[in-house]
Design a protein around this motif. Sequence first.
Motif, mmCIF file in Angstrom:
data_model
loop_
_atom_site.group_PDB
_atom_site.id
_atom_site.type_symbol
_atom_site.label_atom_id
_atom_site.label_comp_id
_atom_site.label_asym_id
_atom_site.label_seq_id
_atom_site.Cartn_x
_atom_site.Cartn_y
_atom_site.Cartn_z
ATOM 1 N N TYR A 191 0.730 -1.337 0.092
ATOM 2 C CA TYR A 191 0.035 -0.126 0.054
ATOM 3 C C TYR A 191 0.771 1.224 -0.048
ATOM 4 O O TYR A 191 0.736 2.357 -0.629
ATOM 5 N N GLY A 202 -3.752 -11.317 -2.361
ATOM 6 C CA GLY A 202 -4.888 -10.845 -3.314
ATOM 7 C C GLY A 202 -4.688 -9.282 -3.374
ATOM 8 O O GLY A 202 -4.792 -8.752 -4.506
ATOM 9 N N PHE A 203 -4.716 -8.751 -2.341
ATOM 10 C CA PHE A 203 -4.589 -7.300 -2.088
ATOM 11 C C PHE A 203 -3.476 -6.662 -2.589
ATOM 12 O O PHE A 203 -3.409 -5.686 -3.413
ATOM 13 N N LEU A 230 -1.396 -8.280 -5.143
ATOM 14 C CA LEU A 230 -1.600 -8.306 -6.319
ATOM 15 C C LEU A 230 -2.417 -7.460 -7.267
ATOM 16 O O LEU A 230 -2.145 -6.685 -8.178
ATOM 17 N N VAL A 231 -3.524 -7.084 -6.636
ATOM 18 C CA VAL A 231 -4.320 -6.015 -7.209
ATOM 19 C C VAL A 231 -3.789 -4.473 -7.219
ATOM 20 O O VAL A 231 -3.772 -3.772 -8.062
ATOM 21 N N THR A 232 -2.943 -4.370 -5.781
ATOM 22 C CA THR A 232 -2.103 -2.996 -5.874
ATOM 23 C C THR A 232 -1.360 -2.806 -6.602
ATOM 24 O O THR A 232 -0.896 -1.879 -7.291
ATOM 25 N N TYR A 233 -0.287 -3.928 -6.884
ATOM 26 C CA TYR A 233 0.660 -3.888 -8.171
ATOM 27 C C TYR A 233 0.110 -3.911 -9.473
ATOM 28 O O TYR A 233 0.942 -3.512 -10.190
ATOM 29 N N GLY A 234 -1.129 -4.345 -9.557
ATOM 30 C CA GLY A 234 -1.800 -4.179 -10.993
ATOM 31 C C GLY A 234 -1.755 -2.662 -11.299
ATOM 32 O O GLY A 234 -1.710 -2.199 -12.398
ATOM 33 N N ARG A 235 -2.492 -1.976 -10.201
ATOM 34 C CA ARG A 235 -2.687 -0.561 -10.207
ATOM 35 C C ARG A 235 -1.230 0.055 -10.456
ATOM 36 O O ARG A 235 -1.228 1.095 -11.101
#
Length: 315
Positions: free
Chosen positions: A125, A216-217, A219-224
């Motif tokens: 984050y 999961g958080f 992976l989503v964060t690094y996608g952004r």
Amino acid sequence: MAKVDRGDSNATMVTEFILLGISDYPEAQMVMFVVFLIFYLATIFGNSLLIVLIIRSPLLHTPMYFFLCNLSFLDIFYTTSSIPQTLVNCFFRRPTISYIRCITEMYVSLFLGIAECFLLAVMAYDRFAAVCNPLHYTTIMSWKLCTQLAVTSWASAFMMTLIPRLLQPTQFCGHNVINHFTCELRVFLNLACSDIRMAETVIMINSVLVLALPFGFILVTYGRIGQAVLRIRSAEGRGKAFSTCGSHLVVVSIFYGSAISMYLRPHDKAFSNRDKIVSLFYGAVTPMLNPLIYSLRNKDVKGAFWRLLGKKMSE
């Protein structure tokens, strides 16, 4: 083991456990001793150096290095909770550990492992805020928020460690051979002859909350983060962002991947020698890699190191 009478029946109370490790392969024990020793010394040296540099250098008094300092402090104690015992065990054909030491080692390691899961998510984050909102980064990641996130990570880990402790089985019916290097919780539960269905269910739920959701958080964060990096026009800026975040993602993948393969699995699946090696990645390898991948290759940390070295030499 000691025999004790309870009423009209005989029960076997386990007072110590045998840690198999790789004792079935005595020729490999000295090799493992050297490997474990190198991992442990590198972990202690790298993480201790990083803590000293962060504390001594005002330029490293930023949120990212605050969380790295927490992580390094955690990794020192995480490896120390189990690796020294493993080193000693390499000299014995059938190494044993007392019941109390086994329980203590198991839950201390569990607490520190859970705390690392949460800290890695918090650090993701922090990188998200730095890359996606650079102009508001200092406002978003205030010292108050950083302290709250760190305290919450440690406190949540402590609470989630208490739950399996309260559901710990008490009857082992004489089973005291742990097919592992250390007192690992899942392997420990396999020895119980009492009903552990409730404990297994709670541990599975805990594993989802501690491993699957934070991973999961991240992976989503690094996608952004990846989307934001691709919008950076400067090739140098893109390279720096990819280097920093890519390093974090490598460590995260190793740590979570190996831990998930151990804890998000059916209870009745036996632990093999391969599983014992996999457990080394989150127990010994990632604590060693963290300071190397995160910071010791970072320009700011290198600068702090040479400034500290120069100051020491001039004294």
